[in-house]
Design an enzyme around this catalytic site. Structure first.
Site, PDB file in Angstrom:
ATOM      1  N   LYS A 129     -29.758   4.639  -8.178  1.00 12.48           N
ATOM      2  CA  LYS A 129     -29.834   4.076  -6.836  1.00 12.48           C
ATOM      3  C   LYS A 129     -30.224   5.156  -5.826  1.00 12.48           C
ATOM      4  CE  LYS A 129     -29.245   0.910  -3.622  1.00 12.48           C
ATOM      5  NZ  LYS A 129     -28.199   0.023  -3.114  1.00 12.48           N
ATOM      6  N   GLU A 135     -24.907  -5.630 -11.527  1.00 13.35           N
ATOM      7  CA  GLU A 135     -25.845  -4.817 -10.733  1.00 13.35           C
ATOM      8  C   GLU A 135     -26.247  -3.549 -11.484  1.00 13.35           C
ATOM      9  OE1 GLU A 135     -27.312  -5.522  -7.874  1.00 13.35           O
ATOM     10  OE2 GLU A 135     -26.099  -7.086  -6.931  1.00 13.35           O
ATOM     11  N   ARG A 165     -24.473   3.084  20.062  1.00 10.14           N
ATOM     12  CA  ARG A 165     -25.809   3.365  19.489  1.00 10.14           C
ATOM     13  C   ARG A 165     -25.750   4.266  18.257  1.00 10.14           C
ATOM     14  NH1 ARG A 165     -27.109   4.257  25.087  1.00 10.14           N
ATOM     15  NH2 ARG A 165     -27.844   2.300  25.976  1.00 10.14           N
ATOM     16  N   GLU A 197     -37.566   0.502   2.257  1.00 12.42           N
ATOM     17  CA  GLU A 197     -38.122  -0.571   1.440  1.00 12.42           C
ATOM     18  C   GLU A 197     -39.525  -0.948   1.927  1.00 12.42           C
ATOM     19  OE1 GLU A 197     -35.193  -3.480   0.229  1.00 12.42           O
ATOM     20  OE2 GLU A 197     -36.742  -5.001   0.104  1.00 12.42           O
ATOM     21  N   ASN A 255     -34.358  -5.563  -6.273  1.00  7.81           N
ATOM     22  CA  ASN A 255     -34.159  -6.988  -6.022  1.00  7.81           C
ATOM     23  C   ASN A 255     -34.395  -7.840  -7.267  1.00  7.81           C
ATOM     24  OD1 ASN A 255     -33.477  -6.847  -3.227  1.00  7.81           O
ATOM     25  ND2 ASN A 255     -35.607  -6.319  -2.828  1.00  7.81           N
ATOM     26  N   HIS A 299     -32.712 -11.136  -7.674  1.00  9.07           N
ATOM     27  CA  HIS A 299     -32.100 -11.470  -6.388  1.00  9.07           C
ATOM     28  C   HIS A 299     -32.774 -12.627  -5.655  1.00  9.07           C
ATOM     29  CE1 HIS A 299     -29.655  -7.992  -7.056  1.00  9.07           C
ATOM     30  NE2 HIS A 299     -29.071  -8.093  -5.884  1.00  9.07           N
ATOM     31  N   HIS A 328     -30.048 -15.074  -4.657  1.00 10.76           N
ATOM     32  CA  HIS A 328     -29.730 -15.443  -3.274  1.00 10.76           C
ATOM     33  C   HIS A 328     -29.845 -16.954  -3.072  1.00 10.76           C
ATOM     34  CE1 HIS A 328     -30.766 -11.149  -1.712  1.00 10.76           C
ATOM     35  NE2 HIS A 328     -29.480 -11.280  -1.929  1.00 10.76           N
ATOM     36  N   ARG A 345     -38.057   0.581  -3.801  1.00 15.59           N
ATOM     37  CA  ARG A 345     -36.751  -0.024  -3.535  1.00 15.59           C
ATOM     38  C   ARG A 345     -36.724  -1.521  -3.817  1.00 15.59           C
ATOM     39  NH1 ARG A 345     -32.720   1.899   1.280  1.00 15.59           N
ATOM     40  NH2 ARG A 345     -31.018   0.547   0.694  1.00 15.59           N
ATOM     41  N   HIS A 350     -21.640 -12.733  -6.097  1.00 14.54           N
ATOM     42  CA  HIS A 350     -23.022 -12.279  -5.951  1.00 14.54           C
ATOM     43  C   HIS A 350     -23.612 -11.823  -7.291  1.00 14.54           C
ATOM     44  CE1 HIS A 350     -26.587 -10.472  -4.234  1.00 14.54           C
ATOM     45  NE2 HIS A 350     -26.252  -9.301  -4.734  1.00 14.54           N
ATOM     46  N   LYS A 390     -28.294   0.166   3.649  1.00 14.30           N
ATOM     47  CA  LYS A 390     -28.521  -1.218   4.082  1.00 14.30           C
ATOM     48  C   LYS A 390     -27.201  -1.790   4.565  1.00 14.30           C
ATOM     49  CE  LYS A 390     -32.441  -2.990   1.455  1.00 14.30           C
ATOM     50  NZ  LYS A 390     -32.863  -4.063   0.541  1.00 14.30           N
TER      51      LYS A 390
END
Lengths: 373, 373
Positions: B236, B194, B130, B246, B255, B258, B262, B251, B275, B152
């Site tokens: 960042k 990026e 956990r 987000e 993207n 993206h 994606h 945030r 990517h 993330k």
């Protein structure tokens, strides 16, 4: 003894956590109001109801309809969720179903079943799209008084139970006492074991109530059932609110009986004892250690044994030797630097912990409980 | 343009999150001080170093020795961690290794590799017992400026990327600029994509710097590399600190490029574009949408294209049709109620979002970028 009269419209408790506060609703027929309760706490989106196969279809349908009455577009997945299915493979099945349904971050999972279900659905909710809301509807007594509150979620690995998981607090917990009427007596008793544990470690009053009404409670007869569950929920909620991540000295107390309990389950390969039954035996060992450490008298050990026996819970163990059990305790999640933190009684409704219990004391306490060792 | 001179002894940024604050250390040779830095933030226990197989063994050994010098009992696991290995099966291999080693809650995972590694090791750290502490040592440029900061973490399902994950903030992030010298030029460029994205959406100054020194940066030549990475880390860190989960409007800006990026990766089955390359093409589509929505001039679109081309990044796409790409955007995690939230430019270093972009505008912008459509 308990003598207050809660209103059924009041939540039994509010749990305060870093992920937000949430209420635990306890009443007969509580499932009927799940929809408005979810609206009340601001859950929008769709509802993804994930229920254990062993539930009566009628109960799942009631939940489904209650969600739709409140305007939730509802999708249901029924899975076989026994302990052996509490694993990454079953979680993956749920992920794949959610992916097919294109479940989004604003949608909500609703877990309906025993502790395996609430653990697994909670874990999926913690990890699907990095976290979506979850509502827990525990249907076993053990899940009501223990697993569904506090945000501990997990799945098992072949090498050990609950090794993979997350702290994921639900947005709402709904206990419908009616569900208990469908449970086998043995499973009920195993649930009471967790509530008795809470009384032993923290609530002298609740302990008196258990002793005064053991047979009625074991048979689910009378109004007191709801009252005792409410008190048990309050105790759990208070502890979790004080020590959400088990980093302090509060939450660990709930592990009374669990060090040996977990070891018994592992050694018997989870096929002989229900969790609460293993904890019952584990509590006898922990009480024995407490007495040998000079914390309590023999009388309290006997009192605990007599109460557990009235619930037809096991208080001794046959065919397992002390070495095997001690070896099995070594993988306990609560160990740190190899030393086990024992939860011990220091009176009725009072408890403490110790990392300094000599091996010979553990062995002597085990000897009292192991038959034919 | 950037003209400040940071001290290498200062962290580039501190990220402030609900799981605690943490520092990002950026310098040549930073790995040598990982041990004292970990002690500084109070990490005890043992260190479990999980590194990508493609790393040079020498670098892993340097990390291993640096940990041991600070007194950490260190165990290392080397895994093949390409994108196709970023899945639940690989996470399970790591869990099993940790179980064999009896890794405890006070022990620490150290992830060393590209974005796949930091994503996967972060996810394992979020879910093992956990949650245990994690230190990230990104070794690719993309992971340094993006993946390793912000918590993330995720693994892929066959049905979609990053569908299973958690927000798990590291306790420390260590960027050793020396590691970049070992990267192929194409992978470096994908990393710069990026950082260029961050400049485009938020930092006019950084955009000017990229334009003034594109070839030097692409070749990793000169002092400016460290300076630009530091600025990128600052951007960042600031965004993550303002909008950890987000849920706000900050945030999501990251993207930019993206949504289509994606989709391109999915449609080409993750086998054609890195990517950052897919994001480069996606940024051209997003800039086209921004222009057609009247937010920016054609000149800024051209400026963006010219900059990306100087880094040898792709700005058009051959052999994929618009329908296929639009279909692939539908499973985007950021969609809500089916509507895509587009991140758009509204000037150099300035951005916004919109859910109200008509299909024909998206198609027209795609048409400009798709070759042979």
């Amino acid at each position: 003894m308990l003598n207050y009269r809660p209103s059924v419209n009041e939540p039994a408790a509010t749990v305060r956590t870093s992920q937000g506060d949430y209420r635990v609703i306890v009443s007969r027929g509580a499932i009927e109001s799940i929809g408005p309760e979810m609206r009340e706490v601001g859950i929008g989106g769709r509802a993804f109801l994930i229920a254990d196969y062993s539930m009566f279809p009628l109960l799942v349908r009631r939940a489904h309809e209650a969600l739709e009455r409140a305007g939730y577009e509802t999708h249901a997945l029924i899975l076989e969720l026994g302990e052996s299915a509490k694993n990454i493979e079953t979680a993956t099945k749920v992920y794949e179903w959610l992916a097919e349904q294109r479940a989004e971050r604003t949608d909500c999972l609703v877990g309906m079943g025993g502790g395996v279900t609430t653990d697994l659905v909670g874990f999926v909710a913690a990890t699907w799209l990095r976290g979506v809301p979850v509502v827990q509807v525990p249907t076993s007594l053990a899940a009501m008084v223990d697993a569904s509150i506090g945000g501990k979620t997990a799945v098992n690995l072949p090498i050990g139970k609950n090794l993979v998981g997350a702290f994921k607090q639900p947005r709402l917990v709904v206990h419908d006492i009616d569900f208990l009427d469908t449970l086998p007596r043995r499973e009920l008793a195993a649930g009471w074991a967790e509530a008795i544990k809470q009384a032993l470690i923290l609530d002298d009053d609740l302990l008196d109530t258990f002793e005064a009404h053991a047979e009625d409670l074991a048979a689910l007869s009378g109004e007191l059932v709801e009252l005792v569950i409410r008190r048990s929920v309050e105790i759990k909620a208070k502890i979790v609110s004080a020590d959400e991540f088990e980093t302090g000295n509060d939450r660990v107390l709930l592990n009374y009986g669990h060090t040996i309990g977990h070891a018994i389950e592992a050694v018997t390969e989870y096929g002989t004892y229900l969790h609460g039954e293993a904890v019952s035996i584990g509590m006898m060992v922990a009480a024995g250690i407490s007495r040998r450490a000079g914390l309590i008298s023999e009388e309290l050990v006997d009192r605990q044994r007599a109460l557990l026996e009235r619930f037809e819970l096991p208080v001794s163990l046959r065919g397992v030797d002390a070495d095997t059990l001690i070896e099995a305790t070594a993988s306990d999640k609560k160990s740190r630097g190899g030393k086990i933190r024992w939860v011990l009684l220091r009176g009725p409704g009072r408890s403490t912990t110790s990392r300094e219990i000599p091996d010979r004391v553990v062995r002597a306490a085990l000897h009292d409980v192991l038959v034919g060792d």
